[in-house]
Write an enzyme that holds these catalytic residues in place. Structure first.
Site, PDB file in Angstrom:
ATOM      1  N   LYS A   1       0.851  -1.192   0.000  1.00  0.00           N
ATOM      2  CA  LYS A   1       0.000   0.000   0.000  1.00  0.00           C
ATOM      3  C   LYS A   1       0.890   1.246   0.000  1.00  0.00           C
ATOM      4  CE  LYS A   1      -3.927   1.924   2.639  1.00  0.00           C
ATOM      5  NZ  LYS A   1      -4.762   1.737   3.849  1.00  0.00           N
TER       6      LYS A   1
ATOM      7  N   SER B   1      -9.791   1.725   2.860  1.00  0.00           N
ATOM      8  CA  SER B   1      -8.892   2.474   2.009  1.00  0.00           C
ATOM      9  C   SER B   1      -7.859   1.623   1.267  1.00  0.00           C
ATOM     10  CB  SER B   1      -8.147   3.519   2.846  1.00  0.00           C
ATOM     11  OG  SER B   1      -7.277   2.886   3.760  1.00  0.00           O
TER      12      SER B   1
ATOM     13  N   SER C   1     -10.059  -0.600   7.004  1.00  0.00           N
ATOM     14  CA  SER C   1      -9.420  -0.411   5.695  1.00  0.00           C
ATOM     15  C   SER C   1      -8.705  -1.623   5.119  1.00  0.00           C
ATOM     16  CB  SER C   1      -8.421   0.749   5.763  1.00  0.00           C
ATOM     17  OG  SER C   1      -9.101   1.971   5.747  1.00  0.00           O
TER      18      SER C   1
END
Lengths: 93, 480
Positions: free
Chosen positions: B74, B155, B179
């Site tokens: 990420k 997210s 997330s």
């Protein structure tokens, strides 16, 4: 809930909202603050605030010197630098 | 079915594939970029020495635990010398000089990074639509309206989409209020949020420091154990990092749990949920009952306050954490006549709408006159939420909930922030309590879209949580 002074809040957050967006953010903030207002009815008179959920993370290490955050590394992402300093407009007259 | 880490390692050991061929296979998929799941793909030249070193270790018969495994990261983890943006304009030119603790562990164990996964800006969002680099598209399609592009959740939406589309074997995500688990559920993969304090936050771009936690998004539960073994370590650089003894999460993962298990299902979570979601809980219950696991109804007293508590605390911490973006030390600078103008212009032009909104909420609830009524009150209610979980975990070993209240929705469908925030209703309470949670795929909706269930365990009991999840996975597995 009192009215939200969006100009004051945005200045506290060091944001300069474009005037056409002030109302958008102001309304959005009002909706959200109204939504979270239900917390006020919870009785917390005997409750301590919780800062760290695990509440047991004190670690002690030896105080040994190590090399990190060297000047060139730290300054390598600076938008503007002068010698070993971050460069900004003049602050004092 | 996609290959698991142990299957890939077996093929590498038996020389059915080389590290280089494996890397190229995943790199090609990542580069095709159909779903916008990567902000940056790392060129072969920049990985060549890692690829060669890894192949040498296989040739010498002593591979590392994750040797040669292509991972996505990420774009919230600082990666040394590799652009790290948090999917924000304000960090769009930032090249860290250090490696985050978690990604360093993955490199130490031989894994190879394919690239940086797209995510919501500063991890603020539940649909990956707030990214400066554009939305991520869920690889799954609604069978009744094939042409619609759906959100992957957020997210860690890029991470989830990348694993689901097969452009990396697994991806590192972060979870503040859901997330990891929510996008894993919407993309039909496994997502684990470890106990707060398990995996160091050092070098992760901070959102809400009392909630942020790193964890893997993977194709199967066993892969999550592989990654957790690598990243779950104490770190002196994170003052909230726990120094408890870690276990080996892989051994016995496929063995049945030793003691008799009792799982609680919170009845208050299932009020007004759709049939699709109810089916997930029923199927899981049925499948696990065969193994002698007992289910009982439990009821939380604090669920209705969880989202309010979260949407005070997380923005408050964010407004404080994001004060560091000032256009002076790193990130983009928008010029101005005075230093104050530089702050105002850089921040205003650098942050997107959702991040601006959350900074404003945070500044408001922390401001003079409102601090006690909002921020301090939310911290107190957070303790009540934690106590509520502990009360229930005194009676049961695990808690079973849906991961999300709905299947993946269309990009652009949820414009109102509050309806977006409600996506995290089942994941936020666990985050506030700091407990570990894992989402595993449990079935398909009527529209043919993946849905997941969440198992919640007690503090630092990831080992048994993974064993239970592995058992449920075996029973519930579905083919795409």
């Amino acid at each position: 809930m009192s009215d939200i002074d969006i100009k004051r809040i945005s200045y506290l957050a060091k944001l300069k909202l474009p005037s056409e967006k002030e109302e958008f953010y102001s309304n959005s903030l009002k909706d959200i603050i109204k939504w979270v207002d239900n917390l006020k009815k919870v009785d917390t008179s005997k409750t301590e605030p919780l800062h760290n959920v695990t509440e047991k993370t004190v670690s002690i290490r030896n105080d040994e010197v190590s090399k990190s955050n060297c000047v060139d590394d730290v300054l390598s992402n600076a938008p503007e630098r002068a010698q070993n300093f971050f460069k900004v407009p003049k602050v004092v007259e | 079915m996609k290959n698991s880490i142990s299957q890939i390692k077996k093929a590498l050991i038996e020389k059915k594939i080389s590290v280089s061929e494996l890397y190229d296979e995943y790199l090609a998929k990542a580069k095709s970029g159909n779903n916008n799941s990567f902000n940056l793909v790392i060129d072969r030249e920049n990985n060549i020495s890692s690829i060669n070193d890894s192949q040498n270790r296989y040739d010498n018969g002593n591979p590392l635990p994750l040797d040669g495994i292509p991972l996505g990261i990420k774009d919230l983890f600082c990666t040394k010398g590799i652009r790290t943006t948090a999917s924000s304009k304000i960090l769009s030119n930032f090249i860290p000089n250090y490696e985050s603790f978690v990604t360093q562990q993955l490199l130490n164990d031989g894994s190879i990074f394919i690239g940086k996964n797209n995510c919501d800006e500063f991890a603020m969002g539940s649909s990956n639509e707030t990214s400066y680099f554009g939305p991520v598209i869920n690889p799954w399609k609604n069978k009744n309206s094939q042409k619609d592009n759906l959100v992957p959740g957020g997210s860690s939406g890029g991470s989830a989409a990348a694993v689901a589309e097969g452009s990396c074997v697994a991806s590192m995500g972060t979870d503040t209020g859901g997330s990891i688990r929510q996008p894993a559920s919407l993309c039909g993969i496994v997502g684990l949020k470890p106990t707060f304090g398990s995996c160091s936050r050092w070098g992760i771009v901070a959102f809400a420091s009392s909630l942020d936690q790193a964890g893997p998004l993977t194709n199967c539960v066993e892969d999550a154990a592989y990654i957790l073994n690598s990243i779950n370590k104490h770190d002196f650089n994170d003052s909230t990092s726990s120094n408890h003894q870690r276990e080996d999460y892989l051994t016995d993962i496929n063995n049945s749990l030793e003691k008799k298990i009792k799982i609680g299902i919170p009845s208050d979570y299932l009020e007004d949920v759709s049939e699709d979601i109810l089916n997930q809980i029923d199927n899981t219950k049925q499948a696990l009952s065969k193994h002698g696991i007992e289910f009982i109804d439990v009821e939380f007293k604090t669920t209705e306050y969880a989202l309010s508590t979260y949407y005070i605390l997380a923005p408050a911490e964010a407004s404080s954490n994001l004060a560091r973006y000032d256009g002076v030390r790193y990130g983009i600078r928008e010029d101005g006549e005075s230093l104050d103008d530089i702050y105002l212009n850089s921040r205003t032009k650098g942050f997107g709408d959702e991040v601006t909104r959350r900074i404003l909420i945070g500044a408001y609830v922390l401001s003079a006159g409102y601090y006690d009524a909002y921020y301090r009150q939310a911290q107190k209610v957070r303790r009540l939420i934690k106590n509520d979980f502990q009360r229930i975990l005194n009676d049961v070993d695990f808690i079973l909930t849906p991961t999300t209240p709905n299947e993946a929705f269309k990009i652009g469908d949820k414009l109102d922030p509050i309806s977006m925030y409600k996506n995290d209703i089942y994941t936020v309470p666990t985050s506030l309590a700091g407990l570990p949670g894992i989402s595993i795929p449990s079935g398909l909706s009527k529209n043919g879209l993946p849905l997941g269930v969440q198992f919640i365990g007690n503090y630092f009991e990831e080992k048994t949580l993974l064993q239970l999840a592995a058992l449920a996975e075996k029973e519930l597995s579905f083919n795409e």
